[in-house]
Design a protein around this motif. Structure first.
Motif, short mmCIF file in Angstrom:
data_model
loop_
_atom_site.label_atom_id
_atom_site.label_comp_id
_atom_site.label_asym_id
_atom_site.label_seq_id
_atom_site.Cartn_x
_atom_site.Cartn_y
_atom_site.Cartn_z
N CYS A 88 -2.90 4.77 -2.90
CA CYS A 88 -4.12 5.21 -2.25
C CYS A 88 -4.00 6.65 -1.76
O CYS A 88 -3.03 7.01 -1.11
CB CYS A 88 -4.44 4.29 -1.09
SG CYS A 88 -5.98 4.69 -0.26
N GLU A 89 -5.01 7.43 -2.09
CA GLU A 89 -5.12 8.80 -1.57
C GLU A 89 -5.95 8.72 -0.30
O GLU A 89 -7.16 8.64 -0.34
CB GLU A 89 -5.80 9.70 -2.60
CG GLU A 89 -5.95 11.11 -2.18
CD GLU A 89 -6.67 11.95 -3.22
OE1 GLU A 89 -7.31 12.94 -2.81
OE2 GLU A 89 -6.63 11.64 -4.43
N ARG A 103 -0.88 -0.88 -4.45
CA ARG A 103 -2.10 -0.09 -4.29
C ARG A 103 -1.71 1.33 -3.93
O ARG A 103 -1.24 1.61 -2.83
CB ARG A 103 -2.98 -0.69 -3.19
CG ARG A 103 -3.57 -2.01 -3.59
CD ARG A 103 -4.56 -2.52 -2.58
NE ARG A 103 -5.03 -3.83 -3.00
CZ ARG A 103 -5.18 -4.86 -2.19
NH1 ARG A 103 -4.95 -4.72 -0.89
NH2 ARG A 103 -5.57 -6.02 -2.66
N GLU A 145 -4.92 0.32 -8.43
CA GLU A 145 -4.23 -0.95 -8.18
C GLU A 145 -3.58 -1.43 -9.46
O GLU A 145 -4.23 -1.47 -10.51
CB GLU A 145 -5.23 -1.99 -7.67
CG GLU A 145 -4.59 -3.30 -7.29
CD GLU A 145 -5.57 -4.25 -6.62
OE1 GLU A 145 -5.95 -3.99 -5.45
OE2 GLU A 145 -5.96 -5.22 -7.27
N THR A 198 -8.24 4.73 -4.90
CA THR A 198 -7.14 3.79 -5.04
C THR A 198 -6.94 3.35 -6.47
O THR A 198 -7.89 3.08 -7.19
CB THR A 198 -7.39 2.54 -4.15
OG1 THR A 198 -7.53 2.96 -2.79
CG2 THR A 198 -6.27 1.53 -4.26
N ALA A 232 -4.59 10.80 -6.26
CA ALA A 232 -4.80 9.57 -7.02
C ALA A 232 -5.33 9.86 -8.43
O ALA A 232 -4.96 9.17 -9.38
CB ALA A 232 -5.76 8.64 -6.28
N ALA A 263 -12.93 2.89 -2.65
CA ALA A 263 -12.09 1.96 -1.90
C ALA A 263 -12.10 2.35 -0.42
O ALA A 263 -12.20 3.53 -0.08
CB ALA A 263 -10.67 1.95 -2.45
N TRP A 265 0.87 -1.18 0.00
CA TRP A 265 0.00 0.00 0.00
C TRP A 265 0.90 1.22 0.00
O TRP A 265 1.77 1.36 0.86
CB TRP A 265 -0.88 -0.04 1.25
CG TRP A 265 -1.93 1.02 1.32
CD1 TRP A 265 -3.19 0.95 0.82
CD2 TRP A 265 -1.82 2.30 1.95
NE1 TRP A 265 -3.87 2.11 1.09
CE2 TRP A 265 -3.05 2.96 1.79
CE3 TRP A 265 -0.80 2.96 2.62
CZ2 TRP A 265 -3.30 4.23 2.28
CZ3 TRP A 265 -1.04 4.23 3.12
CH2 TRP A 265 -2.28 4.85 2.94
#
Length: 175
Positions: A173-174, A171, A161, A159, A131, A154, A125
């Motif tokens: 992710c914001e 992944r 991926e 996110t 993002a 998400a 992650w």
């Protein structure tokens, strides 16, 4: 900012005001600092900021080690597609497995061809500030069989991926 830093700011505020013959209590200074941070009161600030604890041994950020079968098979994925850079490479001798450190921004990943270094199929992650912007950046590039989507719903926030050629999942992710 930590609660320790906020308390230090309150002490500076009191000292600066005292030089102008304005006296306020420490708790009043804490309330003012909390308001400057956009929080309703010191109790809220204290709960949200958390307390920094000095770590005498200097523990740093972890660097995940991802197992790859052959670095040459994943090089274009990480370097060309995801815009990581090669910081360094290591082989004990020619023909031996390769170990590579790749950074992008604050993220650092180690990619290893060594059999004992992890199992293909790991998940990492990686926090990102935007993002949507990363999604647009990746979709402007060509990488075979890769057109990642943006999952706005998400659990951790928007996110993206992607799965590398060795089966490892990243992944972005914001939060």
């Amino acid at each position: 900012m930590t609660t320790d830093a906020a308390k230090a700011a309150a002490r500076r505020l009191r000292a600066d005001l005292a030089e102008q013959s304005i006296t306020i209590s420490h708790s009043a200074a804490l309330e003012l600092v909390a308001h400057q941070l956009g929080l309703c009161d010191w109790n809220t600030a204290s709960a949200q900021l958390g307390r920094r604890q000095d770590d005498a041994v200097g523990v740093g950020a972890p660097v995940p080690v991802l197992r790859v079968q052959r670095f040459e098979d994943v090089r274009s994925f990480y370097i060309d597609f995801l815009d990581f850079a090669v910081e360094w490479e290591h082989r004990f001798q020619p023909g031996m497995p390769l170990y590579v450190r790749i950074p992008r921004g604050d993220a650092r990943l180690d990619l290893s061809e060594h059999h004992g270094d992890g199992t293909p199929g790991a998940v990492v992650w990686i926090p990102v500030a935007d993002a949507t912007r990363l999604h647009a950046e990746l979709n402007r590039k060509y990488y075979p069989s890769m057109r990642p989507g943006l999952d706005d719903d998400a659990p951790g926030g928007p996110t993206i991926e992607v799965i590398d050629p060795s089966g490892n999942t990243l992944r972005f992710c914001e939060a």
